[in-house]
Design a protein around this motif. Structure first.
Motif, PDB file in Angstrom:
ATOM      1  N   PRO A 156      40.898  39.908  37.744  1.00  8.63           N
ATOM      2  CA  PRO A 156      40.229  39.614  38.030  1.00  8.63           C
ATOM      3  C   PRO A 156      40.678  39.233  39.700  1.00  8.63           C
ATOM      4  O   PRO A 156      41.814  39.749  39.802  1.00  8.63           O
ATOM      5  N   LEU A 157      40.452  38.924  40.324  1.00  4.30           N
ATOM      6  CA  LEU A 157      40.352  38.944  42.008  1.00  4.30           C
ATOM      7  C   LEU A 157      40.367  37.349  42.385  1.00  4.30           C
ATOM      8  O   LEU A 157      40.035  36.402  42.496  1.00  4.30           O
ATOM      9  N   TRP A 158      42.089  37.071  42.266  1.00  5.01           N
ATOM     10  CA  TRP A 158      42.628  35.861  42.462  1.00  5.01           C
ATOM     11  C   TRP A 158      43.362  35.699  43.572  1.00  5.01           C
ATOM     12  O   TRP A 158      44.231  37.270  44.031  1.00  5.01           O
ATOM     13  N   LEU A 159      42.907  34.960  45.085  1.00  2.00           N
ATOM     14  CA  LEU A 159      43.900  34.734  45.769  1.00  2.00           C
ATOM     15  C   LEU A 159      44.933  33.945  45.731  1.00  2.00           C
ATOM     16  O   LEU A 159      44.950  32.520  45.301  1.00  2.00           O
ATOM     17  N   THR A 160      46.196  34.438  45.445  1.00  2.00           N
ATOM     18  CA  THR A 160      47.833  33.465  45.088  1.00  2.00           C
ATOM     19  C   THR A 160      48.564  34.339  45.506  1.00  2.00           C
ATOM     20  O   THR A 160      48.687  34.737  46.118  1.00  2.00           O
ATOM     21  N   ASN A 161      49.599  33.640  45.562  1.00  2.00           N
ATOM     22  CA  ASN A 161      50.857  33.285  45.785  1.00  2.00           C
ATOM     23  C   ASN A 161      52.080  34.106  44.941  1.00  2.00           C
ATOM     24  O   ASN A 161      52.818  33.827  44.357  1.00  2.00           O
ATOM     25  N   VAL A 162      51.607  34.534  43.953  1.00  2.00           N
ATOM     26  CA  VAL A 162      51.518  34.587  42.240  1.00  2.00           C
ATOM     27  C   VAL A 162      52.795  36.066  42.820  1.00  2.00           C
ATOM     28  O   VAL A 162      52.587  36.659  43.683  1.00  2.00           O
ATOM     29  N   TYR A 163      54.454  35.905  42.459  1.00  2.00           N
ATOM     30  CA  TYR A 163      55.168  36.705  42.337  1.00  2.00           C
ATOM     31  C   TYR A 163      55.130  38.175  41.583  1.00  2.00           C
ATOM     32  O   TYR A 163      56.061  39.074  41.204  1.00  2.00           O
ATOM     33  N   TYR A 164      54.678  37.043  39.856  1.00  3.16           N
ATOM     34  CA  TYR A 164      55.160  38.086  38.436  1.00  3.16           C
ATOM     35  C   TYR A 164      53.512  37.697  37.811  1.00  3.16           C
ATOM     36  O   TYR A 164      53.309  36.586  37.732  1.00  3.16           O
ATOM     37  N   LEU A 165      53.497  38.635  37.232  1.00  2.86           N
ATOM     38  CA  LEU A 165      52.151  39.258  36.708  1.00  2.86           C
ATOM     39  C   LEU A 165      52.613  40.301  35.690  1.00  2.86           C
ATOM     40  O   LEU A 165      52.370  41.236  35.610  1.00  2.86           O
ATOM     41  N   ASP A 166      52.168  39.818  34.114  1.00  3.31           N
ATOM     42  CA  ASP A 166      52.426  40.569  33.157  1.00  3.31           C
ATOM     43  C   ASP A 166      50.515  40.412  32.347  1.00  3.31           C
ATOM     44  O   ASP A 166      51.081  39.351  31.781  1.00  3.31           O
ATOM     45  N   PHE A 167      50.128  41.721  32.186  1.00  2.41           N
ATOM     46  CA  PHE A 167      48.476  41.386  31.254  1.00  2.41           C
ATOM     47  C   PHE A 167      48.827  42.600  30.603  1.00  2.41           C
ATOM     48  O   PHE A 167      47.455  43.268  30.444  1.00  2.41           O
ATOM     49  N   GLN A 168      50.710  43.328  30.415  1.00  4.15           N
ATOM     50  CA  GLN A 168      50.425  44.341  29.991  1.00  4.15           C
ATOM     51  C   GLN A 168      49.481  43.936  28.239  1.00  4.15           C
ATOM     52  O   GLN A 168      49.243  43.246  27.153  1.00  4.15           O
ATOM     53  N   SER A 169      48.701  44.772  27.853  1.00  2.00           N
ATOM     54  CA  SER A 169      48.918  45.624  26.226  1.00  2.00           C
ATOM     55  C   SER A 169      47.533  44.300  26.143  1.00  2.00           C
ATOM     56  O   SER A 169      47.618  43.279  25.511  1.00  2.00           O
ATOM     57  N   ASN A 170      46.332  44.440  26.683  1.00  2.00           N
ATOM     58  CA  ASN A 170      45.064  43.977  26.595  1.00  2.00           C
ATOM     59  C   ASN A 170      44.305  45.214  26.144  1.00  2.00           C
ATOM     60  O   ASN A 170      44.363  46.487  26.231  1.00  2.00           O
ATOM     61  N   LEU A 171      43.191  44.908  26.801  1.00  2.00           N
ATOM     62  CA  LEU A 171      41.698  45.228  26.883  1.00  2.00           C
ATOM     63  C   LEU A 171      40.273  45.592  27.976  1.00  2.00           C
ATOM     64  O   LEU A 171      39.573  45.815  27.826  1.00  2.00           O
ATOM     65  N   PHE A 172      42.145  45.020  29.577  1.00  2.00           N
ATOM     66  CA  PHE A 172      41.698  45.126  31.191  1.00  2.00           C
ATOM     67  C   PHE A 172      40.749  46.638  31.342  1.00  2.00           C
ATOM     68  O   PHE A 172      41.363  47.997  30.556  1.00  2.00           O
ATOM     69  N   SER A 173      39.414  46.788  31.994  1.00  2.00           N
ATOM     70  CA  SER A 173      39.065  48.005  32.042  1.00  2.00           C
ATOM     71  C   SER A 173      38.249  47.531  32.859  1.00  2.00           C
ATOM     72  O   SER A 173      38.938  46.789  33.744  1.00  2.00           O
ATOM     73  N   GLY A 174      38.442  49.568  33.938  1.00  2.00           N
ATOM     74  CA  GLY A 174      37.857  49.421  35.433  1.00  2.00           C
ATOM     75  C   GLY A 174      38.629  49.527  36.237  1.00  2.00           C
ATOM     76  O   GLY A 174      40.146  49.360  35.471  1.00  2.00           O
ATOM     77  N   PRO A 175      38.424  49.763  37.325  1.00  2.00           N
ATOM     78  CA  PRO A 175      39.721  49.789  38.254  1.00  2.00           C
ATOM     79  C   PRO A 175      40.583  49.201  38.855  1.00  2.00           C
ATOM     80  O   PRO A 175      40.554  47.597  38.458  1.00  2.00           O
ATOM     81  N   ILE A 176      41.812  48.694  39.540  1.00  2.00           N
ATOM     82  CA  ILE A 176      42.968  47.931  39.657  1.00  2.00           C
ATOM     83  C   ILE A 176      41.342  47.749  41.173  1.00  2.00           C
ATOM     84  O   ILE A 176      41.828  48.484  42.046  1.00  2.00           O
ATOM     85  N   PRO A 177      41.856  46.397  41.419  1.00  2.00           N
ATOM     86  CA  PRO A 177      40.977  45.866  42.569  1.00  2.00           C
ATOM     87  C   PRO A 177      41.527  46.049  44.074  1.00  2.00           C
ATOM     88  O   PRO A 177      42.946  46.789  43.783  1.00  2.00           O
ATOM     89  N   SER A 178      40.896  46.587  44.413  1.00  2.00           N
ATOM     90  CA  SER A 178      41.284  47.069  45.974  1.00  2.00           C
ATOM     91  C   SER A 178      41.740  46.916  46.785  1.00  2.00           C
ATOM     92  O   SER A 178      42.871  47.382  47.577  1.00  2.00           O
ATOM     93  N   ASN A 179      41.687  45.753  46.582  1.00  2.00           N
ATOM     94  CA  ASN A 179      42.533  44.730  47.264  1.00  2.00           C
ATOM     95  C   ASN A 179      43.761  43.545  47.075  1.00  2.00           C
ATOM     96  O   ASN A 179      43.287  43.030  47.609  1.00  2.00           O
ATOM     97  N   LEU A 180      44.151  44.408  45.814  1.00  2.00           N
ATOM     98  CA  LEU A 180      44.836  43.713  45.395  1.00  2.00           C
ATOM     99  C   LEU A 180      46.372  42.884  46.026  1.00  2.00           C
ATOM    100  O   LEU A 180      46.779  42.094  45.954  1.00  2.00           O
ATOM    101  N   GLY A 181      46.702  43.957  47.043  1.00  2.00           N
ATOM    102  CA  GLY A 181      47.707  44.070  47.856  1.00  2.00           C
ATOM    103  C   GLY A 181      47.300  42.763  49.021  1.00  2.00           C
ATOM    104  O   GLY A 181      48.347  41.993  49.465  1.00  2.00           O
ATOM    105  N   GLN A 182      46.319  42.828  49.991  1.00  2.00           N
ATOM    106  CA  GLN A 182      46.021  41.634  49.930  1.00  2.00           C
ATOM    107  C   GLN A 182      45.602  40.025  49.243  1.00  2.00           C
ATOM    108  O   GLN A 182      46.126  39.645  49.432  1.00  2.00           O
ATOM    109  N   LEU A 183      45.542  40.269  48.185  1.00  2.00           N
ATOM    110  CA  LEU A 183      45.495  38.836  47.128  1.00  2.00           C
ATOM    111  C   LEU A 183      46.419  37.574  46.859  1.00  2.00           C
ATOM    112  O   LEU A 183      46.592  37.135  46.432  1.00  2.00           O
ATOM    113  N   MET A 184      47.121  39.363  46.400  1.00  2.00           N
ATOM    114  CA  MET A 184      48.437  38.906  45.964  1.00  2.00           C
ATOM    115  C   MET A 184      49.807  39.496  47.073  1.00  2.00           C
ATOM    116  O   MET A 184      50.174  40.650  46.049  1.00  2.00           O
TER     117      MET A 184
END
Length: 488
Positions: A156-184
């Motif tokens: 997902p492309l979320w605009l957030t101040n999250v400091y801990y993000l754990d999505f391991q061991s799922n079925l996510f596909s596609g690229p890592i969002p190119s603007n991940l660093g700006q969004l989080m």
């Protein structure tokens, strides 16, 4: 405390917080246990999942008399009725539903309702499926754990101040969002391992300057690892193993100050890493024991290991195995006094094992197998305890203990290294040494004696000189004897 929880609990109408954990409760919690808890704001339930199983089961259409702010349920089976009840709780600030056997699609409407105020959300180790909403805003979210579910689709492309993000061991596909660093931008912990992500690692990920732990292991990522990773001044753990990354290992590896000076991070959840030859799990409770980790194994990295790796003085684990690395092992690794695990197997490394490896007194796991290393295996100190020959196997030109290949006698002294070509070189040098001695004697002899034989005047002068010397010596001795006799 043990046994079943009495239904009379539901009569405590003034109860605000209810904590049922760290005991041996069992049985089933029903509507009667909550019937009059109109002021309840915090509910926490955690049981032993094996010895004392417990479950929450209420009617599907039951309307709860309370509005919770904090909910924590671990290792407690939740029935469909209670899961429906949870979705009616729209004032939640902290939510943990871990290992509750929930099998349902991701509740997008519920996430939308709580997104404006929720701070911590943990739905890990369940059977959630479906896709996450892509454009939600979580202005107050600090930690989000959806690990070990069956979620799919793009990250997902979320605009957030999250400091801990754990999505391991799922079925996510596609690229890592190119603007991940700006969004989080405040990310400190990112774990998207064990998914189906592809594409390259975006450069914007380096904008998260407070990053402490990043795990991208076991995906389908390719391309080079960003050189800007040295911006992560607080980095503790890097795990990008089991991908298709290529190029050289960044020379900036020696720059992060956090690997030069130990800094303990905060809550870091759970993940896995290949350590000491085994895949082990680490979490916030034992991170200080794991120390500083770099795992770049099972990729296509090539080139030489940067000499700067020796500046990572607090490094405890370095895993560069199963790549295409060439060149010699940097002797600077011998400076890493806290290094416990060194994995360099399955590469194309050459040259000698640095002698100063014997000073790695903390080393408990070493694997240099399947390379092109040569010479004598260093001995002394901690290396003597690592006596498993498999850690050196498939290096045809290595010799010495613990391998069965014996080094030549002259080369078995500590610190001496064995060159396969040295014997022929020594033989040639010895031959020419003796030839030069013989030639020197012959030339010197005939330069003097030959001249005396050929030139008569020189021969007379030569022998006359020795006759004069002989007479002077005899006279001196006679005078000394005469003086000695007079004194007697």
């Amino acid at each position: 405390m043990n046994g079943s929880i009495p239904e009379s609990l539901g009569k405590l109408s003034e109860l605000v917080e209810l904590y049922l954990y760290s005991n041996s409760w069992e049985g089933i919690l029903k509507e009667a246990h909550f019937i009059n808890l109109t002021r309840l704001k915090a509910l926490s339930i955690s049981t032993d999942p094996i010895e004392k199983p417990m479950s929450l089961n209420v009617a599907y259409d039951w309307v709860a008399p309370f509005k919770l702010h904090r909910l924590l349920i671990r290792y407690c089976r939740v029935g469909p009725g209670f899961w429906k009840l949870i979705q009616s709780q729209t004032e939640l600030l902290d939510v943990t539903l871990q290992n509750t056997s929930i099998s349902d699609s991701m509740p997008k409407e519920w996430l939308s309702k709580i997104s404006s105020q929720v701070q911590n959300l943990d739905l890990s180790y369940n059977n959630f499926s479906g896709r996450l909403p892509l454009q939600l805003k979580f202005p107050k979210l600090q930690s989000f754990d959806l690990g070990h579910n069956q979620l799919e689709g793009p990250l997902p492309l979320w605009l957030t101040n999250v400091y801990y993000l754990d999505f391991q061991s799922n079925l996510f596909s596609g690229p890592i969002p190119s603007n991940l660093g700006q969004l989080m931008p405040k990310l400190r912990y990112l774990d998207v391992s064990e998914n189906r992500l592809n594409g390259t690692i975006p450069l914007s990920i380096c904008n998260t300057k407070d990053m402490e732990v990043i795990s991208l292991r076991n995906n389908q990522l390719f391309g080079e690892f960003p050189q800007r990773w040295s911006w992560w001044s607080k980095i503790r753990i890097i795990d990008v193993s089991h991908n298709n990354l290529s190029g050289n290992i960044p020379s900036s590896m020696g720059f992060p100050s956090s690997l030069k000076k130990f800094k303990y991070a905060g809550y870091l959840g759970k993940s896995a890493i290949t350590l000491k030859g085994k895949e082990l799990e680490y979490d916030d409770g034992n991170l200080a024991l794991w120390g500083n980790l770099i795992d770049l194994s099972s990729n296509n990295f090539e080139g030489e290991i940067p000499e700067q790796v020796g500046s990572l003085v607090e490094l405890s684990t370095l895993n560069l195995s199963m790549n295409q690395l060439t060149g010699e092992i940097p002797s600077s690794i011998g400076k890493l006094r806290w290094l416990e695990t060194l994995e360099l197997s399955h590469n194309q490394l050459s040259g000698h094992i640095p002698q100063n490896f014997s000073s790695l007194t903390s080393l408990s796991h070493l694997n240099l197998s399947y390379n092109n290393l040569i010479g004598n295996i260093p001995s002394g100190y901690q290396l003597q305890t690592l006596n498993d020959p498999s850690i050196y196997e498939h290096n045809p030109s290595l010799c010495g203990a613990p391998l069965s290949t014996v080094c030549p006698t002259d080369d078995t002294k500590p610190g001496h290294t064995f060159h396969g070509e040295d014997h022929s070189k020594d033989d040639k040098e010895g031959f020419w040494f003796y030839v030069s001695m013989a030639l020197g004697f012959i030339i010197g002899f005939w330069a003097i004696c030959g001249t005396l034989v050929l030139k008569k005047s020189w021969r007379y002068a030569y022998f006359k000189f020795f006759d004069n010397v002989k007479e002077k010596v005899a006279l001196t001795i006679a005078l000394k004897v005469a003086r000695w006799q007079e004194r007697l």
